[in-house]
Structure formats: C-alpha cells, structure tokens
Design a protein around this motif. Structure first.
Motif, PDB file in Angstrom:
ATOM      1  N   ALA A  92       0.834  -1.210   0.000  1.00 12.73           N
ATOM      2  CA  ALA A  92       0.000   0.000   0.000  1.00 12.73           C
ATOM      3  C   ALA A  92       0.867   1.256   0.000  1.00 12.73           C
ATOM      4  CB  ALA A  92      -0.940  -0.009   1.206  1.00 12.73           C
ATOM      5  N   ARG A  93       1.953   1.247   0.758  1.00 10.35           N
ATOM      6  CA  ARG A  93       2.876   2.394   0.754  1.00 10.35           C
ATOM      7  C   ARG A  93       3.480   2.605  -0.633  1.00 10.35           C
ATOM      8  NH1 ARG A  93       6.743   1.943   6.114  1.00 10.35           N
ATOM      9  NH2 ARG A  93       5.088   1.864   7.665  1.00 10.35           N
ATOM     10  N   VAL A  94       3.882   1.503  -1.252  1.00  3.77           N
ATOM     11  CA  VAL A  94       4.458   1.585  -2.600  1.00  3.77           C
ATOM     12  C   VAL A  94       3.412   2.086  -3.585  1.00  3.77           C
ATOM     13  CG1 VAL A  94       5.526   0.287  -4.481  1.00  3.77           C
ATOM     14  CG2 VAL A  94       6.172  -0.200  -2.115  1.00  3.77           C
ATOM     15  N   ALA A  95       2.190   1.557  -3.496  1.00  5.61           N
ATOM     16  CA  ALA A  95       1.112   1.984  -4.399  1.00  5.61           C
ATOM     17  C   ALA A  95       0.851   3.483  -4.269  1.00  5.61           C
ATOM     18  CB  ALA A  95      -0.158   1.193  -4.105  1.00  5.61           C
ATOM     19  N   LYS A  96       0.825   3.964  -3.049  1.00  7.40           N
ATOM     20  CA  LYS A  96       0.599   5.397  -2.827  1.00  7.40           C
ATOM     21  C   LYS A  96       1.730   6.221  -3.439  1.00  7.40           C
ATOM     22  CE  LYS A  96      -0.463   8.780   0.734  1.00  7.40           C
ATOM     23  NZ  LYS A  96      -0.705   9.014   2.162  1.00  7.40           N
ATOM     24  N   SER A  97       2.968   5.778  -3.240  1.00 10.77           N
ATOM     25  CA  SER A  97       4.108   6.545  -3.748  1.00 10.77           C
ATOM     26  C   SER A  97       4.200   6.505  -5.272  1.00 10.77           C
ATOM     27  CB  SER A  97       5.418   6.052  -3.124  1.00 10.77           C
ATOM     28  OG  SER A  97       5.787   4.782  -3.623  1.00 10.77           O
ATOM     29  N   CYS A  98       3.848   5.364  -5.872  1.00  5.82           N
ATOM     30  CA  CYS A  98       3.951   5.213  -7.331  1.00  5.82           C
ATOM     31  C   CYS A  98       2.693   5.648  -8.072  1.00  5.82           C
ATOM     32  CB  CYS A  98       4.253   3.754  -7.687  1.00  5.82           C
ATOM     33  SG  CYS A  98       5.916   3.248  -7.249  1.00  5.82           S
ATOM     34  N   ARG A  99       1.628   5.924  -7.314  1.00  4.63           N
ATOM     35  CA  ARG A  99       0.347   6.353  -7.904  1.00  4.63           C
ATOM     36  C   ARG A  99      -0.283   5.253  -8.766  1.00  4.63           C
ATOM     37  NH1 ARG A  99       3.748   9.893  -5.617  1.00  4.63           N
ATOM     38  NH2 ARG A  99       3.165  12.068  -5.728  1.00  4.63           N
ATOM     39  N   CYS A 100      -0.032   3.985  -8.422  1.00  4.23           N
ATOM     40  CA  CYS A 100      -0.673   2.872  -9.130  1.00  4.23           C
ATOM     41  C   CYS A 100      -0.720   1.646  -8.231  1.00  4.23           C
ATOM     42  CB  CYS A 100       0.022   2.552 -10.445  1.00  4.23           C
ATOM     43  SG  CYS A 100       1.709   1.943 -10.314  1.00  4.23           S
ATOM     44  N   ALA A 101      -1.727   0.808  -8.446  1.00  2.00           N
ATOM     45  CA  ALA A 101      -1.871  -0.421  -7.671  1.00  2.00           C
ATOM     46  C   ALA A 101      -0.662  -1.324  -7.889  1.00  2.00           C
ATOM     47  CB  ALA A 101      -3.148  -1.144  -8.074  1.00  2.00           C
ATOM     48  N   GLN A 102      -0.371  -2.133  -6.894  1.00  2.00           N
ATOM     49  CA  GLN A 102       0.779  -3.039  -6.932  1.00  2.00           C
ATOM     50  C   GLN A 102       0.306  -4.484  -6.874  1.00  2.00           C
ATOM     51  OE1 GLN A 102       4.185  -1.680  -6.939  1.00  2.00           O
ATOM     52  NE2 GLN A 102       2.857  -0.001  -7.541  1.00  2.00           N
ATOM     53  N   GLU A 103       1.017  -5.364  -7.567  1.00  2.51           N
ATOM     54  CA  GLU A 103       0.777  -6.795  -7.444  1.00  2.51           C
ATOM     55  C   GLU A 103       1.644  -7.302  -6.295  1.00  2.51           C
ATOM     56  OE1 GLU A 103       1.673  -8.592 -11.210  1.00  2.51           O
ATOM     57  OE2 GLU A 103      -0.099  -7.724 -12.155  1.00  2.51           O
ATOM     58  N   LEU A 104       1.091  -8.226  -5.515  1.00  2.00           N
ATOM     59  CA  LEU A 104       1.814  -8.785  -4.377  1.00  2.00           C
ATOM     60  C   LEU A 104       1.862 -10.298  -4.525  1.00  2.00           C
ATOM     61  CD1 LEU A 104       3.120  -8.323  -1.561  1.00  2.00           C
ATOM     62  CD2 LEU A 104       0.829  -8.665  -0.604  1.00  2.00           C
ATOM     63  N   ARG A 105       3.058 -10.839  -4.432  1.00  4.57           N
ATOM     64  CA  ARG A 105       3.262 -12.289  -4.507  1.00  4.57           C
ATOM     65  C   ARG A 105       4.268 -12.691  -3.438  1.00  4.57           C
ATOM     66  NH1 ARG A 105       2.677 -10.693  -9.833  1.00  4.57           N
ATOM     67  NH2 ARG A 105       1.291 -11.968 -11.077  1.00  4.57           N
ATOM     68  N   VAL A 106       4.104 -13.905  -2.935  1.00  3.07           N
ATOM     69  CA  VAL A 106       5.050 -14.437  -1.956  1.00  3.07           C
ATOM     70  C   VAL A 106       5.947 -15.453  -2.663  1.00  3.07           C
ATOM     71  CG1 VAL A 106       3.483 -16.259  -1.129  1.00  3.07           C
ATOM     72  CG2 VAL A 106       5.312 -15.402   0.367  1.00  3.07           C
ATOM     73  N   PHE A 107       7.218 -15.439  -2.327  1.00  2.31           N
ATOM     74  CA  PHE A 107       8.137 -16.447  -2.839  1.00  2.31           C
ATOM     75  C   PHE A 107       7.957 -17.724  -2.030  1.00  2.31           C
ATOM     76  CE2 PHE A 107      10.266 -12.589  -4.288  1.00  2.31           C
ATOM     77  CZ  PHE A 107      10.676 -12.950  -5.553  1.00  2.31           C
ATOM     78  N   MET A 108       8.033 -18.864  -2.720  1.00  3.16           N
ATOM     79  CA  MET A 108       7.989 -20.134  -2.017  1.00  3.16           C
ATOM     80  C   MET A 108       9.212 -20.234  -1.109  1.00  3.16           C
ATOM     81  SD  MET A 108       6.702 -22.892  -4.865  1.00  3.16           S
ATOM     82  CE  MET A 108       8.110 -22.656  -5.925  1.00  3.16           C
ATOM     83  N   PHE A 109       9.049 -20.864   0.016  1.00  2.99           N
ATOM     84  CA  PHE A 109      10.162 -21.025   0.939  1.00  2.99           C
ATOM     85  C   PHE A 109      11.212 -21.933   0.343  1.00  2.99           C
ATOM     86  CE2 PHE A 109      12.314 -23.357   4.368  1.00  2.99           C
ATOM     87  CZ  PHE A 109      12.945 -22.288   4.967  1.00  2.99           C
ATOM     88  N   ASP A 110      12.441 -21.497   0.409  1.00  4.61           N
ATOM     89  CA  ASP A 110      13.573 -22.303  -0.034  1.00  4.61           C
ATOM     90  C   ASP A 110      14.648 -22.161   1.037  1.00  4.61           C
ATOM     91  OD1 ASP A 110      15.851 -23.411  -1.146  1.00  4.61           O
ATOM     92  OD2 ASP A 110      15.679 -22.350  -3.047  1.00  4.61           O
ATOM     93  N   PRO A 111      14.947 -23.217   1.761  1.00  9.11           N
ATOM     94  CA  PRO A 111      15.909 -23.103   2.854  1.00  9.11           C
ATOM     95  C   PRO A 111      17.311 -22.710   2.383  1.00  9.11           C
ATOM     96  CG  PRO A 111      15.393 -25.402   2.443  1.00  9.11           C
ATOM     97  CD  PRO A 111      14.456 -24.576   1.602  1.00  9.11           C
ATOM     98  N   MET A 112      17.592 -22.828   1.100  1.00 11.01           N
ATOM     99  CA  MET A 112      18.917 -22.474   0.582  1.00 11.01           C
ATOM    100  C   MET A 112      19.005 -20.999   0.162  1.00 11.01           C
ATOM    101  SD  MET A 112      20.531 -25.214   1.056  1.00 11.01           S
ATOM    102  CE  MET A 112      22.054 -24.882   0.199  1.00 11.01           C
ATOM    103  N   SER A 113      17.872 -20.288   0.190  1.00 13.45           N
ATOM    104  CA  SER A 113      17.936 -18.879  -0.246  1.00 13.45           C
ATOM    105  C   SER A 113      17.994 -17.937   0.929  1.00 13.45           C
ATOM    106  CB  SER A 113      16.740 -18.539  -1.121  1.00 13.45           C
ATOM    107  OG  SER A 113      15.555 -18.542  -0.372  1.00 13.45           O
TER     108      SER A 113
END
Length: 113
Positions: A92-113
C-alpha cells in the motif's frame, strides 16, 4: 519471515510527466523506510531500453523473451517481512508513492535462499 515481491507493469503507471519527480522522490522515500526497517532485500526497474535475450543451458543466446509470455517490465521490490499483512501494508505504501496499484506475490520457501 517470508520474501514478497511487490511489482507493477510499466503500463499501470499513468502519471503526468510534471509529477514524475514527485513520484520518484516518494518511491525512494518508501525504499529508504524499508531499508531503515530492515525489510528491504532488493528493488529496481527493468531497463526497457535493453532488449531481453533467452540463454539456453548450452550458452546459446536467442533474441527476445519467451514469445508466448507477457512482456516483463515495470518496477519490482522484494521485501522480507513477518507475514502477509505486513507485506500488504508495504504494498500500500508503494502503491501510494507510485500512484498505481501493486501486485503482491510471496516467494515459495527455499531453505537455501
């Protein structure tokens, strides 16, 4: 803690040229806030002046991205936060600053990353 991708395609940013400096300043302020909060991992925009290439396992280089895939452009921010609600708040902070909606995705957990 999970890593989240907050992003938008270039076409989503419909900002008049005279407001671009304010957008830049505001979005950089959000990045500084994320760094200060210790949640910033990586951020940036795709340089659309440099065309993509596909690189095969044998090192062969072909011009362009995957022909069947949508164009990958716009801005990206990766944050590592405790949960989805935190990620939504940052998006929401990013959307407000960029003046456009943002897509949100979570990365799958990878214990090596």
């Amino acid at each position: 803690m999970a890593k989240y991708l907050i992003s938008f395609p270039s076409a989503a940013m419909q900002v008049p040229e005279e407001e671009m400096q304010d957008v830049s300043d505001d979005s950089h302020a959000v990045i500084e806030q994320a760094k200060a909060a210790g949640v910033y991992v990586f951020g940036g925009g795709i340089d659309e002046a440099v065309p993509p290439v596909r690189v095969s396992g044998d090192g062969t280089v072909a011009p362009g991205g995957y022909p069947w895939a949508p164009t990958l452009d716009g801005g990206f921010l990766v944050l590592e936060v405790p949960g989805r609600e935190d990620a939504i708040a940052w998006a929401a902070r990013v959307a407000k600053s960029c003046r456009c909606a943002q897509e949100l995705r979570v990365f799958m957990f990878d214990p090596m990353s």
